[in-house]
Write a protein that holds these residues in place. Structure first.
Motif, PDB file in Angstrom:
ATOM      1  N   LYS A  47      34.640  28.765  33.151  1.00  0.00           N
ATOM      2  CA  LYS A  47      35.988  28.500  32.660  1.00  0.00           C
ATOM      3  C   LYS A  47      37.060  29.112  33.568  1.00  0.00           C
ATOM      4  O   LYS A  47      38.168  28.611  33.658  1.00  0.00           O
ATOM      5  CB  LYS A  47      36.148  28.998  31.225  1.00  0.00           C
ATOM      6  CG  LYS A  47      36.231  30.497  31.081  1.00  0.00           C
ATOM      7  CD  LYS A  47      36.558  30.844  29.624  1.00  0.00           C
ATOM      8  CE  LYS A  47      36.900  32.316  29.488  1.00  0.00           C
ATOM      9  NZ  LYS A  47      37.016  32.748  28.111  1.00  0.00           N
ATOM     10  N   TRP A  48      36.711  30.196  34.311  1.00  0.00           N
ATOM     11  CA  TRP A  48      37.710  30.834  35.177  1.00  0.00           C
ATOM     12  C   TRP A  48      38.012  29.965  36.384  1.00  0.00           C
ATOM     13  O   TRP A  48      39.102  30.014  36.933  1.00  0.00           O
ATOM     14  CB  TRP A  48      37.250  32.228  35.605  1.00  0.00           C
ATOM     15  CG  TRP A  48      37.041  33.116  34.407  1.00  0.00           C
ATOM     16  CD1 TRP A  48      35.874  33.648  33.969  1.00  0.00           C
ATOM     17  CD2 TRP A  48      38.046  33.528  33.478  1.00  0.00           C
ATOM     18  NE1 TRP A  48      36.062  34.382  32.826  1.00  0.00           N
ATOM     19  CE2 TRP A  48      37.396  34.321  32.492  1.00  0.00           C
ATOM     20  CE3 TRP A  48      39.420  33.295  33.346  1.00  0.00           C
ATOM     21  CZ2 TRP A  48      38.068  34.899  31.425  1.00  0.00           C
ATOM     22  CZ3 TRP A  48      40.093  33.877  32.294  1.00  0.00           C
ATOM     23  CH2 TRP A  48      39.419  34.658  31.340  1.00  0.00           C
ATOM     24  N   SER A  51      40.425  27.427  35.046  1.00  0.00           N
ATOM     25  CA  SER A  51      41.779  27.958  34.880  1.00  0.00           C
ATOM     26  C   SER A  51      42.413  28.257  36.234  1.00  0.00           C
ATOM     27  O   SER A  51      43.618  28.155  36.404  1.00  0.00           O
ATOM     28  CB  SER A  51      41.773  29.185  33.974  1.00  0.00           C
ATOM     29  OG  SER A  51      41.583  30.348  34.707  1.00  0.00           O
ATOM     30  N   SER A  54      43.861  25.092  37.490  1.00  0.00           N
ATOM     31  CA  SER A  54      45.035  24.602  36.761  1.00  0.00           C
ATOM     32  C   SER A  54      46.223  25.548  36.924  1.00  0.00           C
ATOM     33  O   SER A  54      47.278  25.329  36.357  1.00  0.00           O
ATOM     34  CB  SER A  54      44.689  24.398  35.286  1.00  0.00           C
ATOM     35  OG  SER A  54      44.041  25.547  34.802  1.00  0.00           O
ATOM     36  N   ASN A  55      46.040  26.615  37.747  1.00  0.00           N
ATOM     37  CA  ASN A  55      47.136  27.551  38.007  1.00  0.00           C
ATOM     38  C   ASN A  55      47.961  27.027  39.186  1.00  0.00           C
ATOM     39  O   ASN A  55      47.601  27.182  40.352  1.00  0.00           O
ATOM     40  CB  ASN A  55      46.534  28.929  38.318  1.00  0.00           C
ATOM     41  CG  ASN A  55      47.598  29.979  38.532  1.00  0.00           C
ATOM     42  OD1 ASN A  55      48.768  29.660  38.817  1.00  0.00           O
ATOM     43  ND2 ASN A  55      47.201  31.232  38.408  1.00  0.00           N
ATOM     44  N   GLU A 238      40.038  35.294  37.083  1.00  0.00           N
ATOM     45  CA  GLU A 238      40.467  34.171  37.913  1.00  0.00           C
ATOM     46  C   GLU A 238      40.363  34.537  39.384  1.00  0.00           C
ATOM     47  O   GLU A 238      39.969  33.730  40.229  1.00  0.00           O
ATOM     48  CB  GLU A 238      41.924  33.831  37.572  1.00  0.00           C
ATOM     49  CG  GLU A 238      42.103  32.432  37.083  1.00  0.00           C
ATOM     50  CD  GLU A 238      43.553  32.189  36.708  1.00  0.00           C
ATOM     51  OE1 GLU A 238      44.410  32.317  37.597  1.00  0.00           O
ATOM     52  OE2 GLU A 238      43.801  31.876  35.529  1.00  0.00           O
TER      53      GLU A 238
END
Lengths: 277, 388, 309
Positions: A47-48, A51, A54-55, A238
């Motif tokens: 999931k990181w 994310s 999507s950053n 992240e």
């Protein structure tokens, strides 16, 4: 006795490499951790990575860094190659000592000094001639080009020093003029060094935080600047994911490069064996 | 110089053709005029004048650092003389860069372009001159045939043996038909056996193509085997120039005598001289030395008598005539080499004399053993007298 | 070839050769001069100027430039550096931390370089690659990796608490210890590579000769290997020491607020206090201290190049 010594060397190597690699491995492992805490393994997750991608800020910064990296590595190659050639092939000339000093010093100069001094130069130039108007990607590129060119010069110079100069003399003897000699003989022979120099410059540029922080302007945030500001607040999964991606890319690149070097080395050793036969 | 002087008396057209250096009317092909080269304060070449004639295979012979390579590199155009002039075929070479000179060089390391095939290496010089492709192809094929490398045309240098690389380097430097081919230690990188074989091949190729060769070597045997004439260099100066025969038989100095072959040098003082003979008294030898020709110098002057080990006779019995040219001493070292034996004889003065003797008959046991008292003698004509 | 005047083309070519040389030297020379040397002169000048605290740095600099000619040298910034013990502490700390880290790096790096140099053919290439690999990965990320390890809630503490060796978490991050770890870790490849290249060039039969002549192994090491690897030791040490003195990222991320280092001070003067003249004075002071090691480094580089040629 020699057993004792090799045991010592072996343990030194094992300890040293463990020291070098355990932290990196931990970063990679925890990039797949479901939870946010380093100490707790909360299960496998990607999931990181999701994310991270999507950053938008991170992606923009990465894009900036890549553009700066490619441009400054290319410029550094264009400047560093003649500099290395001058150092190893041009003999004595006026100002040679200063020249060699300007090539050696950027390699060790603390980044805060380089960064500050370049910023003051850009500001002064802007006051005096109006260029560069403001700071951004172009000033970062100039800054990176400068210290990367020094690295390229050193790489090229050491390759040329190890190269038999009579090969170039032979080309001249057979009627080739200096410029032609460089492009037909010298350049193909130092090609591996040029590739190495470019890659080195590219990674150095991609990696630089301090100098970029000084000479960056609004809107020209690079990846290390972004990473730094988030890392300052502590561990972030992240960043682990980002680190893993970088390590992966570098490893692939290095493995390919070493395979190429190994191959050429093997060819060279075979060649010398052939000469003895 | 007696023999060459005698030869000059019998002047003949052929001699002028094969020995242009003995023809006062011959025009030198390469001319060094008072050439000096300084690196900082160091004189690499010091006021050298030298003539080389067309079709010669000329050797510059000397130890490392004697300036021979610098001389060659000035001829090629890699170094400019500090002062003096260099002419090739009558043209002053000052300011002419290496790529415009009518010379080509074969490098000690061969300096083959590692990223080009044998064919491309050999063709390189013609490509620079803008020769047409078909012409290049034909000439490369011809040249590879000459050095017997046709089979290897497509190979890269690293796939060749040392001897093969040497041939490629030769072909590459010959293809432009240079007026002068320069060879820097051409056989230095080869092992001994291959070197001996290649010496003759190189001479044959030179005779075939007729190019003037100037070569640099530190190997006196190589120079003597191959060269028409040799210049012996030392510390930036040419000591002596001559044919191998002249240099060996009539050295002009102790340096030349020592450098070419082996020699015993006996120091002495001129005590008697005449138009036909001379006598040198030597404390070192412990006897007077009789020379069968006049020497230039006054009585009381110091000379060195040069005696080649193979010109000396060694005997167990005292020779009948012992007034001149007869030394006595003890055998100190024996070297049995099969075909010949060498003996080191220690004289009463402590001087050691080296003698070589062919083992022309089979012996039951060695003729001499350590500490034997022996006599060493020679013909009056065997010695040369050196004043420096 | 005739002795006639050179043709037009030849003359053009020669002109190109003569000026081509100047061009090849000139372009990189000019670039480095403009973007490496001149900036230092500007830093030097600004370090002697007065700061106008209330104003943004732009105008303060501008007013300085306007008055440039009339301004007399203002040593105020340097006097301020001397008067405030904070700067002296930062200097001494930086030098001490850099020196100790250099020694630790050498102690870890030397046996590794030696081991790699003595390894067999392909193994050697693999080991060398393993040394270089972290050098190519991001510096920032390598420092970052240690945050997670040394933190109060980090891996070491978690492990030690789990085994029961300690009952309270150790404070490791935000200490000088963490800074040492960070510097040694990130600069280790810079030490190993020059050491490796001198050790690899060394003829092993020299050591064998020493052993043959009656040296014990440690004597052979001390009398033969160590002196011969001196150029590598010096080059490696300077490559670690000089940048470590001015290090910013490592003390910032791993050190505590009390770990004063000069690079950090400069950064703060510049970014937090916006005092450009003081930042410049700090930079010049740092540079004065580093000039000798930098010139020494350059000397070693040149000597090695000449040795190769």
């Amino acid at each position: 006795m020699s057993n004792k010594r090799s045991t010592f060397l072996l343990s030194a190597l094992v300890f040293g490499f463990a020291f070098l690699y355990v932290p990196i491995l931990l970063v990679i492992i925890y990039s797949f951790n479901e939870g946010k805490l380093v100490t707790v393994w909360a299960g496998f997750s990607t999931k990181w990575y999701v994310s991270l991608f999507s950053n938008d800020g991170m992606i923009d910064a990465a894009w900036n860094s890549l553009r700066i990296g490619v441009m400054s590595a290319t410029l550094a190659l264009a400047l560093g190659t003649p500099a290395g050639l001058v150092m190893s092939r041009f003999g004595r000339f006026k100002g040679r000592t200063l020249f060699s000093g300007m090539i050696a010093a950027p390699l060790v100069m603390p980044e805060v000094i380089t960064g500050l001094s370049l910023l003051l130069l850009f500001v002064t130039l802007e006051q005096m001639i109006g260029w560069p108007a403001g700071r951004g990607l172009s000033t970062i590129t100039i800054a990176h080009t400068t210290f990367c060119a020094a690295y390229v010069a050193v790489v090229v110079q050491s390759r040329l020093s190890g190269m038999d100069i009579s090969v170039e003399e032979a080309a001249m003897d057979l009627g080739a003029k200096p410029a032609k000699i460089f492009f037909v003989i010298t350049l193909p022979m130092i090609l591996p060094a040029l590739v190495a120099g470019w890659l080195l410059s590219f990674t150095l540029s991609l990696d630089d935080l301090v100098i970029a922080s000084f000479v960056a302007g609004p809107g020209s945030t690079t990846l290390p600047m972004k990473v730094f500001s988030s890392v300052r607040l502590g561990v972030s999964p992240e960043i682990n994911a980002l680190a893993t991606l970088i390590i992966l890319a570098v490893s692939v690149m290095i493995v390919i490069a070493s395979a190429m070097i190994l191959r050429s080395e093997r060819m060279r050793s075979r060649a010398s064996a052939g000469a003895d036969a | 110089m007696l023999v060459s002087e005698a030869a000059l008396e019998d002047v003949h057209e052929d001699v002028h053709k094969t020995q242009p250096w003995n023809n006062p009317d011959a025009v030198p092909y390469i001319r060094f005029e008072n050439v000096t080269k300084k690196f900082g304060d160091f004189y690499a070449v010091d006021d050298v004048s030298l003539d080389v004639y067309r079709h010669e295979l000329f050797a510059l012979l000397g130890g490392s650092g004697c300036g021979k390579t610098t001389l060659l590199r000035m001829l090629a155009g890699f170094e400019e003389p500090t002062s003096g002039k260099i002419y090739i075929d009558g043209v002053d070479m000052a300011g002419v860069p290496a790529y415009e000179r009518p010379t080509n060089m074969m490098f000690q390391s061969y300096a083959l372009f590692p990223h080009m095939s044998v064919e491309q290496n050999v063709a390189f010089g013609l490509v620079q001159d803008g020769v047409s492709r078909s012409e290049i192809k034909q000439q490369v094929a011809e040249m590879l045939g000459l050095v017997q490398m046709t089979k290897f045309a497509k190979r890269k240098p690293h796939q060749l043996s040392g001897g093969q690389r040497q041939r490629v380097a030769l072909a590459r430097s010959l293809i432009k038909r240079p007026k002068v081919l320069l060879l820097d230690e051409p056989l230095g990188a080869l092992d001994k056996k291959l070197r001996e074989q290649t010496q003759f091949e190189l001479v044959n190729i030179q005779e075939k193509v007729g190019t003037t060769f100037v070569m640099v070597t530190h190997d006196q045997e190589e120079a003597m085997t191959m060269a028409s004439r040799i210049a012996v260099m030392n510390e930036g100066v040419i000591n002596q120039t001559g044919t191998p025969f002249e240099l060996y038989e009539y050295p002009n100095s102790r340096y030349t005598a020592n450098f070419l072959g082996q020699v015993n040098l006996i120091e002495g003082v001129l005590v008697d001289d005449d138009e036909k003979y001379a006598v040198i008294k030597s404390d070192e030898a412990g006897c007077d030395i009789y020379i069968d020709h006049a020497v230039q110098g006054h009585q009381g002057m110091t000379f060195w008598v040069a005696l080649r080990p193979e010109r000396l006779r060694i005997t167990k019995e005292e020779p009948k005539e012992t007034k001149y040219n007869c030394l006595s001493g003890k055998v100190e070292e024996i070297g049995y080499l099969g075909g010949i034996s060498t003996y080191h004889v220690r004289l009463a003065s402590g001087k050691r004399i080296k003698v070589t003797e062919p083992n022309s008959t089979r012996q039951i046991e060695p003729r001499y053993t350590w500490e034997d008292t022996v006599w060493v003698s020679w013909e009056a004509g065997a010695a040369s007298v050196l004043s420096k | 070839m005739s002795s006639e005047k050179p043709t037009l083309k030849q003359r053009f070519d020669r002109w190109m050769i003569k000026h081509g040389r100047v061009l090849v030297i000139g372009i990189p020379y000019l670039w480095l001069f403009l973007f490496f040397l001149v900036p230092f002169l500007i830093v030097l000048k600004i370090s002697f100027s007065m700061a106008e605290y209330a104003q943004p740095p732009y105008t303060s600099l501008f007013s300085w430039i306007e008055e440039g000619v009339t301004i007399t040298l203002n040593f105020g910034n340097y006097l301020f550096l001397l008067s405030d013990s904070l700067y002296a502490t930062a200097y001494l700390n930086s030098i001490r931390i850099a020196a100790i880290s250099t020694v630790i790096t050498l102690l870890i790096g030397y046996p590794m370089a030696y081991g790699i140099a003595r390894a067999q053919g392909s193994m050697r290439s693999v080991l060398l690659m393993l040394v270089i690999l972290p050098f190519w990965t991001s510096f920032l990320i390598r420092v970052y990796a240690w945050i997670g390890i040394l933190d109060r809630e980090g891996l070491i503490n978690a492990f030690l608490l789990w085994t029961g060796i300690i009952s309270e978490p150790l404070i490791m991050r935000q200490t000088e210890f963490a800074v040492y770890v960070g510097i040694v870790y990130t600069y280790l490849p810079f030490m190993i590579l020059p050491l490796y290249s001198t050790l690899e060039k060394m003829d092993i039969s020299l050591v064998e000769a020493a052993l043959d002549l009656g040296c014990k192994p440690w004597q052979a090491f001390a009398k033969v290997t160590l002196p011969l690897s001196m150029p590598g030791i010096l080059a490696g040490s300077l490559l670690v020491f000089i940048p470590a003195v001015g290090e910013f990222v490592i003390p910032e991320l791993l050190g505590g607020p009390n770990t004063l280092m000069i690079g950090r001070t400069l950064w703060n003067e510049f970014f937090a206090n916006r005092d450009w003249p003081i930042a410049s004075a700090v930079a010049i002071a740092m540079l004065i201290f580093l000039v000798v090691p930098i010139m020494w480094f350059q000397h070693i580089q040149t000597k090695q190049e000449e040795g190769q040629q």
